[in-house]
Scaffold this active site. Structure first.
Site, PDB file in Angstrom:
ATOM      1  N   ASP A 150       0.861  -1.177   0.000  1.00  0.00           N
ATOM      2  CA  ASP A 150       0.000   0.000   0.000  1.00  0.00           C
ATOM      3  C   ASP A 150       0.893   1.221   0.000  1.00  0.00           C
ATOM      4  OD1 ASP A 150      -2.803   1.198   0.456  1.00  0.00           O
ATOM      5  OD2 ASP A 150      -1.593   2.135   2.015  1.00  0.00           O
ATOM      6  N   GLU A 210      -1.827  -0.959  -5.738  1.00  0.00           N
ATOM      7  CA  GLU A 210      -3.042  -0.277  -6.135  1.00  0.00           C
ATOM      8  C   GLU A 210      -2.755   0.568  -7.366  1.00  0.00           C
ATOM      9  OE1 GLU A 210      -6.274   1.645  -3.112  1.00  0.00           O
ATOM     10  OE2 GLU A 210      -4.196   1.521  -2.516  1.00  0.00           O
ATOM     11  N   ASP A 251      -3.175   1.323   6.995  1.00  0.00           N
ATOM     12  CA  ASP A 251      -2.434   0.961   5.791  1.00  0.00           C
ATOM     13  C   ASP A 251      -2.093  -0.525   5.747  1.00  0.00           C
ATOM     14  OD1 ASP A 251      -2.536   3.597   4.964  1.00  0.00           O
ATOM     15  OD2 ASP A 251      -0.680   4.131   6.003  1.00  0.00           O
TER      16      ASP A 251
END
Ligand SMILES: [Zn+2]
Length: 459
Positions: free
Chosen positions: A216, A308, A390
């Protein structure tokens, strides 16, 4: 596996060599600007002729936009345009014409919709002050000397390296690398040579062939791994910001150029600007170093890395977050992971931009409707999970990889990805969570291409 790779080394040029490189870079600019003027003149001429009702064969013949066509035209005209052409390597003119051919192609592809991403403007004239001096050699004697401290380039001769070129030299000597081209350019007040190299890389696998890691990327940390590890942000820019602010202030107090009054910059202004440029370059180098270390470590360790698909271009428009995000170099991190996982026999999975990795509970799968950016700890109201925000997101990303594996290709969406990126901006569109693209082990499958493709468009 064979791949194209760049090796970049700092150069120590003598004043005479620096003049020679600048002359070549200047020659590239002259060829570029002359050919661009020519292309424009032919376009304007034909447009004017059409208004007079001239059609077909009566029109001025078109000027080809390909590199060979531009080169033909240049070679016919160079004796008149640049009587000094023999003083420079033909590669210098080729550098400028190649840049123009690419610019024209990008522009026309962008106009006709064959090129995704932001609109590309028509090529502009290169200015001596604003453009980066650079020249590329693709033929002739290009080699690293056996002492590994010097390189030989056509016309420029033997140039001293600031650092040892052993990494490249070893590969060339072992026959696993072939130099394709060499580019000399100035970057932050220093000269570099970059070799584009055809490399045969040994097949290798990740240290943990079964392991998956979710990464992340955030603002407070450069990366948070699903293992719980937090990789701190290399805040080099933050650290050097004071110094840069001071240097910028100093430059602003001195007499800079002014287009309206024709004011030429003072020597003191130029010195201050050069120092500021070097400070920026240093920050960029430190940042690149930190990113490379992180991505190399991840790619060597894990078989599957899930990240992501952040809308970096859209986020950079948010001015409050912009500097931090630019500092962390999100897009660069993903680009490096894409090729390094391929080198190490792993794969990179890019999660859909609208996959709610932060809002989903990594234990029970419940999805929250709202989660403020200020909530740093994820507390699930369904199962009571309490976890760093996170880390929770990273775990969701890692779990996504397993989903792809069971569902085959799953909701992989090359086309879907295209549609999303074209919206340009974080438009609130309801989408099913899914996987945008995934690249597989070893050879580069079409999906691997999609992944890279998407990255370029997103940035
Ligand atoms: Zn839960």
């Amino acid at each position: 596996m064979r791949t194209r790779q760049a090796y970049r080394f700092a150069l120590d040029l003598t004043p005479r060599q620096e003049r020679a490189v600048l002359a070549h870079a200047g020659a590239a600019r002259v060829a570029h600007n002359w050919a661009l003027a020519r292309v424009k003149a032919v376009m304007d001429q034909r447009a004017a002729e059409r208004t007079y009702g001239i059609e077909g064969a009566g029109l001025t013949p078109t000027q080809g936009w390909s590199l060979p066509a531009l080169r033909r035209t240049w070679n016919q005209a160079k004796s008149d345009v640049a009587p000094w052409w023999a003083e420079c390597s033909k590669e210098a003119f080729n550098t400028g014409l190649d840049a123009l051919a690419r610019g024209l192609k990008n522009w026309s592809d962008s106009r006709t919709g064959r090129r995704a991403g932001r609109r590309v403007g028509f090529p502009r004239f290169k200015s001596r002050r604003r453009s980066t001096p650079s020249v590329r050699f693709t033929t002739g004697a290009i080699r690293v000397e056996p002492d590994r401290k010097h390189v030989v380039l056509p016309r420029l001769g033997r140039l001293k390296l600031h650092e040892s070129a052993r990494k490249l030299a070893r590969r060339v000597e072992a026959g696993t690398a072939r130099i394709v081209s060499a580019t000399v350019r100035r970057d932050g007040g220093r000269w570099f040579v970059a070799f584009c190299v055809d490399v045969a890389r040994a097949e290798r696998g990740p240290a943990q062939p079964q392991a998956t890691v979710g990464v992340d990327v955030g603002v407070t940390n450069l990366a948070v791994l699903s293992t719980g590890e937090m990789v701190p942000n290399p805040r080099h820019l933050e650290g050097a910001a004071r110094r840069m602010r001071r240097l910028a202030r100093r430059a602003s107090r001195r007499v800079g150029p002014d287009r309206r009054t024709g004011q030429r910059p003072s020597k003191r202004w130029e010195r201050a600007r050069a120092r500021l440029g070097r400070a920026h370059a240093r920050v960029a180098h430190l940042r690149r170093d930190g990113l490379h270390k992180l991505t190399t470590r991840l790619a060597r360790e894990y078989a599957t890395i899930v990240v992501e698909d952040l809308n970096v271009a859209g986020m950079l428009r948010n001015r409050r977050l912009a500097r931090r995000i630019a500092d962390a170099g999100f897009a660069e991190l993903r680009r490096q992971l894409a090729y390094k996982t391929a080198w190490n026999g792993g794969r990179l999975v890019v999660a859909d931009r609208w996959y709610p990795s932060s809002k989903t509970c990594s234990a029970c799968g419940a999805v929250k409707t709202k989660l403020a950016l200020s909530e740093r700890t994820y507390i699930c109201t369904v199962c009571g999970l309490t976890l760093d925000r996170d880390v929770n997101a990273a775990r969701n990303l890692a779990a996504l990889a397993a989903e792809v594996d069971t569902a085959g290709s799953g909701p992989v969406a090359g086309g879907g990805a295209d549609r999303k990126t074209r919206q340009g901006g974080p438009v609130a569109v309801k989408r099913q969570p899914g996987i945008a693209s995934a690249s597989k082990t070893g050879t580069v499958p079409p999906q691997g291409g999609t992944s890279n493709h998407m990255l370029t468009k997103a940035s």
